[in-house]
Design a protein around this motif. Sequence first.
Motif, PDB file in Angstrom:
ATOM      1  N   ILE A  55       0.837  -1.204   0.000  1.00 38.98           N
ATOM      2  CA  ILE A  55       0.000   0.000   0.000  1.00 38.98           C
ATOM      3  C   ILE A  55       0.869   1.251   0.000  1.00 38.98           C
ATOM      4  CG2 ILE A  55      -1.652   1.316   1.390  1.00 38.98           C
ATOM      5  CD1 ILE A  55      -2.779  -1.403   2.335  1.00 38.98           C
ATOM      6  N   GLN A  56       1.863   1.275   0.838  1.00 39.68           N
ATOM      7  CA  GLN A  56       2.756   2.443   0.885  1.00 39.68           C
ATOM      8  C   GLN A  56       3.455   2.663  -0.452  1.00 39.68           C
ATOM      9  OE1 GLN A  56       5.098   1.220   4.252  1.00 39.68           O
ATOM     10  NE2 GLN A  56       3.772   2.261   5.730  1.00 39.68           N
ATOM     11  N   ARG A  57       3.865   1.584  -1.095  1.00 38.27           N
ATOM     12  CA  ARG A  57       4.556   1.705  -2.383  1.00 38.27           C
ATOM     13  C   ARG A  57       3.614   2.239  -3.457  1.00 38.27           C
ATOM     14  NH1 ARG A  57       4.144  -1.752  -6.230  1.00 38.27           N
ATOM     15  NH2 ARG A  57       3.466  -3.422  -4.815  1.00 38.27           N
ATOM     16  N   VAL A  58       2.389   1.687  -3.558  1.00 37.42           N
ATOM     17  CA  VAL A  58       1.437   2.116  -4.590  1.00 37.42           C
ATOM     18  C   VAL A  58       1.003   3.563  -4.367  1.00 37.42           C
ATOM     19  CG1 VAL A  58      -0.894   1.733  -5.487  1.00 37.42           C
ATOM     20  CG2 VAL A  58       0.638  -0.211  -5.104  1.00 37.42           C
ATOM     21  N   VAL A  59       0.706   3.919  -3.114  1.00 35.82           N
ATOM     22  CA  VAL A  59       0.264   5.286  -2.818  1.00 35.82           C
ATOM     23  C   VAL A  59       1.389   6.287  -3.078  1.00 35.82           C
ATOM     24  CG1 VAL A  59      -0.496   6.836  -0.966  1.00 35.82           C
ATOM     25  CG2 VAL A  59      -1.522   4.566  -1.198  1.00 35.82           C
ATOM     26  N   SER A  60       2.604   5.933  -2.681  1.00 31.27           N
ATOM     27  CA  SER A  60       3.740   6.830  -2.921  1.00 31.27           C
ATOM     28  C   SER A  60       3.914   7.108  -4.411  1.00 31.27           C
ATOM     29  CB  SER A  60       5.025   6.215  -2.349  1.00 31.27           C
ATOM     30  OG  SER A  60       4.946   6.077  -0.957  1.00 31.27           O
ATOM     31  N   LYS A  61       3.829   6.056  -5.218  1.00 27.50           N
ATOM     32  CA  LYS A  61       3.997   6.215  -6.665  1.00 27.50           C
ATOM     33  C   LYS A  61       2.856   7.025  -7.266  1.00 27.50           C
ATOM     34  CE  LYS A  61       4.619   3.520 -10.909  1.00 27.50           C
ATOM     35  NZ  LYS A  61       4.719   2.153 -11.491  1.00 27.50           N
ATOM     36  N   HIS A  62       1.629   6.767  -6.831  1.00 21.89           N
ATOM     37  CA  HIS A  62       0.466   7.447  -7.408  1.00 21.89           C
ATOM     38  C   HIS A  62       0.478   8.944  -7.108  1.00 21.89           C
ATOM     39  CE1 HIS A  62      -3.644   7.843  -8.902  1.00 21.89           C
ATOM     40  NE2 HIS A  62      -3.941   8.517  -7.787  1.00 21.89           N
ATOM     41  N   PHE A  63       0.869   9.315  -5.885  1.00 24.01           N
ATOM     42  CA  PHE A  63       0.833  10.725  -5.495  1.00 24.01           C
ATOM     43  C   PHE A  63       2.208  11.411  -5.575  1.00 24.01           C
ATOM     44  CE2 PHE A  63      -2.959   8.985  -3.435  1.00 24.01           C
ATOM     45  CZ  PHE A  63      -3.912   9.928  -3.789  1.00 24.01           C
ATOM     46  N   ASN A  64       3.198  10.662  -6.084  1.00 24.01           N
ATOM     47  CA  ASN A  64       4.532  11.234  -6.280  1.00 24.01           C
ATOM     48  C   ASN A  64       5.127  11.770  -4.975  1.00 24.01           C
ATOM     49  OD1 ASN A  64       6.779  11.822  -7.853  1.00 24.01           O
ATOM     50  ND2 ASN A  64       6.072  13.907  -8.309  1.00 24.01           N
ATOM     51  N   VAL A  65       4.998  10.977  -3.903  1.00 22.70           N
ATOM     52  CA  VAL A  65       5.661  11.277  -2.630  1.00 22.70           C
ATOM     53  C   VAL A  65       6.484  10.058  -2.246  1.00 22.70           C
ATOM     54  CG1 VAL A  65       3.864  12.882  -1.847  1.00 22.70           C
ATOM     55  CG2 VAL A  65       3.703  10.451  -1.256  1.00 22.70           C
ATOM     56  N   SER A  66       7.452  10.263  -1.401  1.00 26.10           N
ATOM     57  CA  SER A  66       8.296   9.143  -0.995  1.00 26.10           C
ATOM     58  C   SER A  66       7.673   8.405   0.187  1.00 26.10           C
ATOM     59  CB  SER A  66       9.685   9.642  -0.603  1.00 26.10           C
ATOM     60  OG  SER A  66       9.627  10.421   0.574  1.00 26.10           O
ATOM     61  N   LYS A  67       8.107   7.169   0.376  1.00 29.45           N
ATOM     62  CA  LYS A  67       7.651   6.410   1.543  1.00 29.45           C
ATOM     63  C   LYS A  67       8.088   7.091   2.825  1.00 29.45           C
ATOM     64  CE  LYS A  67       7.957   1.859   3.757  1.00 29.45           C
ATOM     65  NZ  LYS A  67       8.482   0.474   3.672  1.00 29.45           N
ATOM     66  N   ALA A  68       9.272   7.714   2.794  1.00 30.96           N
ATOM     67  CA  ALA A  68       9.749   8.439   3.983  1.00 30.96           C
ATOM     68  C   ALA A  68       8.804   9.576   4.343  1.00 30.96           C
ATOM     69  CB  ALA A  68      11.155   8.970   3.722  1.00 30.96           C
ATOM     70  N   ASP A  69       8.210  10.233   3.302  1.00 34.14           N
ATOM     71  CA  ASP A  69       7.250  11.300   3.575  1.00 34.14           C
ATOM     72  C   ASP A  69       6.012  10.756   4.286  1.00 34.14           C
ATOM     73  OD1 ASP A  69       7.944  13.025   0.451  1.00 34.14           O
ATOM     74  OD2 ASP A  69       8.748  13.367   2.469  1.00 34.14           O
ATOM     75  N   LEU A  70       5.545   9.575   3.856  1.00 35.58           N
ATOM     76  CA  LEU A  70       4.354   8.985   4.481  1.00 35.58           C
ATOM     77  C   LEU A  70       4.595   8.675   5.961  1.00 35.58           C
ATOM     78  CD1 LEU A  70       3.119   6.476   1.734  1.00 35.58           C
ATOM     79  CD2 LEU A  70       2.264   8.771   2.201  1.00 35.58           C
ATOM     80  N   LEU A  71       5.812   8.312   6.290  1.00 36.30           N
ATOM     81  CA  LEU A  71       6.131   7.939   7.677  1.00 36.30           C
ATOM     82  C   LEU A  71       6.604   9.115   8.510  1.00 36.30           C
ATOM     83  CD1 LEU A  71       8.045   4.573   7.060  1.00 36.30           C
ATOM     84  CD2 LEU A  71       5.584   5.000   7.209  1.00 36.30           C
ATOM     85  N   SER A  72       6.810  10.268   7.880  1.00 40.52           N
ATOM     86  CA  SER A  72       7.394  11.422   8.573  1.00 40.52           C
ATOM     87  C   SER A  72       6.333  12.168   9.377  1.00 40.52           C
ATOM     88  CB  SER A  72       8.032  12.364   7.558  1.00 40.52           C
ATOM     89  OG  SER A  72       7.018  13.014   6.787  1.00 40.52           O
ATOM     90  N   ALA A  73       6.770  13.225  10.050  1.00 42.97           N
ATOM     91  CA  ALA A  73       5.864  14.084  10.816  1.00 42.97           C
ATOM     92  C   ALA A  73       5.383  15.272   9.998  1.00 42.97           C
ATOM     93  CB  ALA A  73       6.567  14.569  12.084  1.00 42.97           C
ATOM     94  N   ARG A  74       5.714  15.342   8.733  1.00 41.06           N
ATOM     95  CA  ARG A  74       5.308  16.465   7.890  1.00 41.06           C
ATOM     96  C   ARG A  74       3.785  16.548   7.801  1.00 41.06           C
ATOM     97  NH1 ARG A  74       7.969  16.326   2.164  1.00 41.06           N
ATOM     98  NH2 ARG A  74       6.691  18.238   2.061  1.00 41.06           N
ATOM     99  N   ARG A  75       3.254  17.777   7.843  1.00 41.78           N
ATOM    100  CA  ARG A  75       1.823  17.978   7.867  1.00 41.78           C
ATOM    101  C   ARG A  75       1.331  18.846   6.711  1.00 41.78           C
ATOM    102  NH1 ARG A  75      -0.712  16.250  12.119  1.00 41.78           N
ATOM    103  NH2 ARG A  75      -2.448  17.709  11.786  1.00 41.78           N
TER     104      ARG A  75
END
Length: 483
Positions: free
Chosen positions: A395-415
Amino acid sequence: MEARAMTPIHSDREEWDRIKLRLRVELGEDAFTSWFTRVEFESRDGSCVFLSVPTRFLKNWLHSRYRDRLLVLFREAFGPIDQIEFAVRSAMRPVVAPRDVVTPLPTAPTRAAALQTPVVRVVAASTRHDDREEDVLAGSPLDPRYGFDGFVEGRSNSLAFAAARRVADARPGESVGFNPLYIHAAVGLGKTHLLQAVAHAAKAQGRRVLYLTAEHFMYRFVAALMAQSAIAFKEALRGIDLLLIDDMQFLQGRQVQQEFCHTLNSLIDGARQVVVAADRPPADLETLDERVRSRLAGGLLVEIAAPDVDLRRRIVGHRVEVARRASPSLEISAAVIDYVAENVVSSGRDLDGAVNRLVAHNQLTGQDISVEMAELALRDLLRTREPRKVKIEDIQRVVSKHFNVSKADLLSARRTRTVVRPRQIAMYLAKALTPRSLPEIGRRFGNRDHTTVLHAVRKIEEMAGADRGFADEIEMLKRLLDG
């Protein structure tokens, strides 16, 4: 000097209460209330326990189905118990004849002795037919809690609920426009609750009502044949205002089915209402005679579907409120209610079992009911989602690719919005497509709290419900992951 046996810390009746609590947890709410709520502990005499029940049918059922399990539980509580005696409470009270014939009562009897002593019934001959009829009309046990007020209505069961109310509110002889009413659904979705609610409401209006399970119907018919009272049995059945048959899929035997078909035709032709419940529509009941299936299909067929998450949440909330009335000190948070509703997805009966299990764990261990405790206590109820093979990493891989964000961004504290929305979608997909719990999903997304995951799930559900384009995008991501 011989050591004297220690006096039990708990009384026999307290031990019986503990045994009933264990049975409630083991069997589930429906089975327990059907077979054990009207069982009373009478006494214990050496290696024998005496229980009483209100009907012969319940006595025979418990002896054949639950005697061995009860023996195990009584042995754990009392030690060497070799025998359980069931007595019918109505048979424990002598009946006085209309004339001056009275059976004297023994002086100061013990309850155990009363149960073991044969009781002579003195009944006028003119009342015997009425007694047999009343015995037939006793029906299967009704759970007093299964009323319309306790039924939680939602989109999946609203039509069945409305039809049941129409039948219950009709006056004797009044046509409701459909007869029979046939309700079918998978196990645990409320069929029995609705049928018993109809029975309670109709009885309150003074109508002659008979609620029977298919097994109970077979038992009664076979018993009537053996006692050579089949004619009285048929007459009593055809003289009622409302017949309710539960678990129709279990009706077996050619002669029994023929008699049921005759009864069905007689009642419907006489403007008496029939309500039937089964786990599938009539056409799929291969063991039933074709004539029975055809007659059942001629009425209104209503299916109860699986509850959606909103209905599951309201069912759990209602069950928790009922539990709180019995134990005012019980504390179950909204987060736990949400966790159960989100994760126990198979049936309302499993939701009941989940709440019962949490309450039992709390009462037996003293442990607070938290999401973490629920995750451990209910893990076997969550296995309905295990066939799904999607992994959170996928899921993290597919979502990252679809929205052009990195997996690190998904796990980060960025808001920032460009990161928050994909993260919420990924959490939602993890909840929808994997068997993972909210706390576990939170840990896999940067050690976030389970409430953050729950907020993300609700947010995405809300957006998908309001925006068709967004909902299509979510479905497309699901197809990518399922493929």
